[in-house]
Scaffold this motif. Sequence first.
Motif, PDB file in Angstrom:
ATOM      1  N   TYR A  43       0.762  -1.104  -0.163  1.00  0.00           N
ATOM      2  CA  TYR A  43      -0.220   0.073  -0.210  1.00  0.00           C
ATOM      3  C   TYR A  43       0.672   1.380  -0.011  1.00  0.00           C
ATOM      4  O   TYR A  43       1.655   1.419   0.935  1.00  0.00           O
ATOM      5  N   ASP A 102       5.648   5.396   5.654  1.00  0.00           N
ATOM      6  CA  ASP A 102       6.840   6.495   5.749  1.00  0.00           C
ATOM      7  C   ASP A 102       5.967   7.928   5.235  1.00  0.00           C
ATOM      8  O   ASP A 102       5.186   7.610   4.260  1.00  0.00           O
ATOM      9  N   TYR A 137      11.522  -6.166  12.745  1.00  0.00           N
ATOM     10  CA  TYR A 137      12.679  -5.653  12.056  1.00  0.00           C
ATOM     11  C   TYR A 137      13.866  -6.464  12.998  1.00  0.00           C
ATOM     12  O   TYR A 137      14.405  -5.883  14.121  1.00  0.00           O
ATOM     13  N   HIS A 141      14.482  -1.140  12.934  1.00  0.00           N
ATOM     14  CA  HIS A 141      14.183  -0.469  12.175  1.00  0.00           C
ATOM     15  C   HIS A 141      15.186   0.701  12.141  1.00  0.00           C
ATOM     16  O   HIS A 141      15.843   1.350  13.119  1.00  0.00           O
ATOM     17  N   LYS A 157       2.356  -3.356  19.321  1.00  0.00           N
ATOM     18  CA  LYS A 157       1.566  -3.846  18.166  1.00  0.00           C
ATOM     19  C   LYS A 157       0.849  -5.018  18.562  1.00  0.00           C
ATOM     20  O   LYS A 157      -0.246  -5.313  18.252  1.00  0.00           O
TER      21      LYS A 157
HETATM   22  P1  FAD Z   1       6.039   1.371  13.517  1.00  0.00           P
HETATM   23  O1  FAD Z   1       5.789  -0.150  14.014  1.00  0.00           O
HETATM   24  O2  FAD Z   1       5.046   2.327  14.055  1.00  0.00           O
HETATM   25  O3  FAD Z   1       7.592   1.282  13.940  1.00  0.00           O
HETATM   26  C1  FAD Z   1       8.415   2.448  13.308  1.00  0.00           C
HETATM   27  C2  FAD Z   1       9.444   3.277  14.173  1.00  0.00           C
HETATM   28  O4  FAD Z   1       8.737   3.751  15.199  1.00  0.00           O
HETATM   29  C3  FAD Z   1      10.320   2.056  14.733  1.00  0.00           C
HETATM   30  O5  FAD Z   1      11.593   2.708  14.719  1.00  0.00           O
HETATM   31  C4  FAD Z   1       9.698   1.540  16.061  1.00  0.00           C
HETATM   32  O6  FAD Z   1      10.649   1.200  17.024  1.00  0.00           O
HETATM   33  C5  FAD Z   1       9.098   3.051  16.495  1.00  0.00           C
HETATM   34  N1  FAD Z   1       7.997   2.889  17.046  1.00  0.00           N
HETATM   35  C6  FAD Z   1       6.958   1.998  17.011  1.00  0.00           C
HETATM   36  N2  FAD Z   1       5.827   2.464  17.964  1.00  0.00           N
HETATM   37  C7  FAD Z   1       6.152   3.380  18.506  1.00  0.00           C
HETATM   38  C8  FAD Z   1       5.557   4.254  19.346  1.00  0.00           C
HETATM   39  N3  FAD Z   1       4.287   3.905  19.736  1.00  0.00           N
HETATM   40  N4  FAD Z   1       5.869   5.354  19.984  1.00  0.00           N
HETATM   41  C9  FAD Z   1       7.260   5.612  19.595  1.00  0.00           C
HETATM   42  N5  FAD Z   1       8.022   4.937  18.657  1.00  0.00           N
HETATM   43  C10 FAD Z   1       7.334   3.948  18.285  1.00  0.00           C
HETATM   44  N6  FAD Z   1       5.739   0.493   3.543  1.00  0.00           N
HETATM   45  C11 FAD Z   1       4.764   1.053   2.791  1.00  0.00           C
HETATM   46  O7  FAD Z   1       4.814   2.364   2.543  1.00  0.00           O
HETATM   47  N7  FAD Z   1       3.882   0.353   2.270  1.00  0.00           N
HETATM   48  C12 FAD Z   1       3.498  -1.297   2.456  1.00  0.00           C
HETATM   49  O8  FAD Z   1       2.946  -1.742   2.044  1.00  0.00           O
HETATM   50  C13 FAD Z   1       4.868  -1.860   3.385  1.00  0.00           C
HETATM   51  N8  FAD Z   1       4.651  -3.253   3.498  1.00  0.00           N
HETATM   52  C14 FAD Z   1       5.472  -3.460   4.530  1.00  0.00           C
HETATM   53  C15 FAD Z   1       5.339  -4.902   4.866  1.00  0.00           C
HETATM   54  C16 FAD Z   1       6.418  -5.455   5.574  1.00  0.00           C
HETATM   55  C17 FAD Z   1       6.474  -6.780   6.161  1.00  0.00           C
HETATM   56  C18 FAD Z   1       7.639  -4.476   6.264  1.00  0.00           C
HETATM   57  C19 FAD Z   1       8.661  -5.361   7.145  1.00  0.00           C
HETATM   58  C20 FAD Z   1       7.633  -3.197   6.063  1.00  0.00           C
HETATM   59  C21 FAD Z   1       6.568  -2.562   5.211  1.00  0.00           C
HETATM   60  N9  FAD Z   1       6.755  -1.473   4.488  1.00  0.00           N
HETATM   61  C22 FAD Z   1       5.890  -0.790   3.960  1.00  0.00           C
HETATM   62  C23 FAD Z   1       7.545  -0.669   5.354  1.00  0.00           C
HETATM   63  C24 FAD Z   1       7.221   0.352   6.544  1.00  0.00           C
HETATM   64  O9  FAD Z   1       6.057   1.007   6.399  1.00  0.00           O
HETATM   65  C25 FAD Z   1       8.270   1.267   6.992  1.00  0.00           C
HETATM   66  O10 FAD Z   1       9.327   0.323   7.530  1.00  0.00           O
HETATM   67  C26 FAD Z   1       7.895   2.320   8.040  1.00  0.00           C
HETATM   68  O11 FAD Z   1       9.080   3.016   8.424  1.00  0.00           O
HETATM   69  C27 FAD Z   1       7.514   1.621   9.339  1.00  0.00           C
HETATM   70  O12 FAD Z   1       6.481   1.022   9.546  1.00  0.00           O
HETATM   71  P2  FAD Z   1       6.009   0.038  10.761  1.00  0.00           P
HETATM   72  O13 FAD Z   1       4.748  -0.497  10.771  1.00  0.00           O
HETATM   73  O14 FAD Z   1       7.178  -1.025  11.059  1.00  0.00           O
HETATM   74  O15 FAD Z   1       6.020   1.253  11.797  1.00  0.00           O
END
Ligand code: FAD
Length: 277
Positions: A43, A102, A137, A141, A157
């Motif tokens: 997405y 992102d 990760y 990350h 999560k």
């Molecule tokens: P989060 O889990 O929110 O984490 C992001 C960062 O913030 C991490 O450093 C974490 O430690 C920190 N963090 C987490 N929760 C909190 C909190 N509550 N308070 C403060 N800090 C926090 N990107 C796309 O655009 N489209 C896609 O379809 C897509 N698919 C993906 C599928 C997979 C399997 C993976 C591994 C990645 C995918 N990505 C995709 C990339 C992803 O969107 C990026 O890696 C993004 O930077 C982080 O998303 P996340 O859901 O891991 O974020």
Amino acid sequence: MSRDKLSYSFEFSAPRDDEAIAKVKKVHARLGELSPHFYSVTYGAGGSTKDGTKQTVIDLNNLGTPVAAHISFGTDGPDLIRGLLHEYKEAGVTRLVALRGDIPSGVSGKGLPHANELVEFIRHETGDHFHIDVAAYPEFHPETRHVDDEIRYFKMKVDAGANSAITQYFYNADAYFRFMDRCNAAGVDVPVFPGIMPITNYDGIVRFSKICGAEIPQWIEKTLRNYKEDPASLKAFGDDVVTQMCERLIDGGAPGLHFYTLNQSAPTLRIWNKLGL
Ligand code: FAD
């Protein structure tokens, strides 16, 4: 556990136009012969692929095998995401991959809602309808400041209602095993599926790995660099390296494999056959 009982899944990149949609459908048909557990479609939060994701997920999901829609708030508000969730639910979609995403380049603004907030929102809006995967990760990350944060936020999560996770790709199985040890120590016990990225070209994998924080071990990087002008050798070496890592992951207890297909069937099929699945 027998290899045949593990979960295998294939990820497609959201198609942007009709030609790309046709390609995804072709790859889906080819990989369908392997009877995967599910597929998923990425997405592009805030970008042009949102409609491509929705239509592809619904069309492919109607063919039988579940298709997970990747979803994130991105810069969108709750109303839009609520609408999307209900469209998916009504269309019979049962799986989501919930992500923060992102901020698209060139767009300024405050930080995006984290994935744990999205998982909470999905559970609040649609109860237990969806099986929710989240990202994990093993090599951290890129924004993670302290190693302990990785598990802490991952646990948030899961506590918010995620059923399982898919990892960022990596080429070092020890990172995955260490991550699982840390999950166990923190009492996080959902299945974590290793994300597998086949290696098909040098420049692409080096560039993308820098962005997403995946380490390419030096011996792999140097060998790939040497084979840059020799695609057949690069492909053979890449297949060997990735297959051996998959073997180690399966032998070490991984619950399955999630392949990043990049909308190509051949690399995944080659690894699949080498694994004897
Ligand atoms: P989060 O889990 O929110 O984490 C992001 C960062 O913030 C991490 O450093 C974490 O430690 C920190 N963090 C987490 N929760 C909190 C909190 N509550 N308070 C403060 N800090 C926090 N990107 C796309 O655009 N489209 C896609 O379809 C897509 N698919 C993906 C599928 C997979 C399997 C993976 C591994 C990645 C995918 N990505 C995709 C990339 C992803 O969107 C990026 O890696 C993004 O930077 C982080 O998303 P996340 O859901 O891991 O974020």
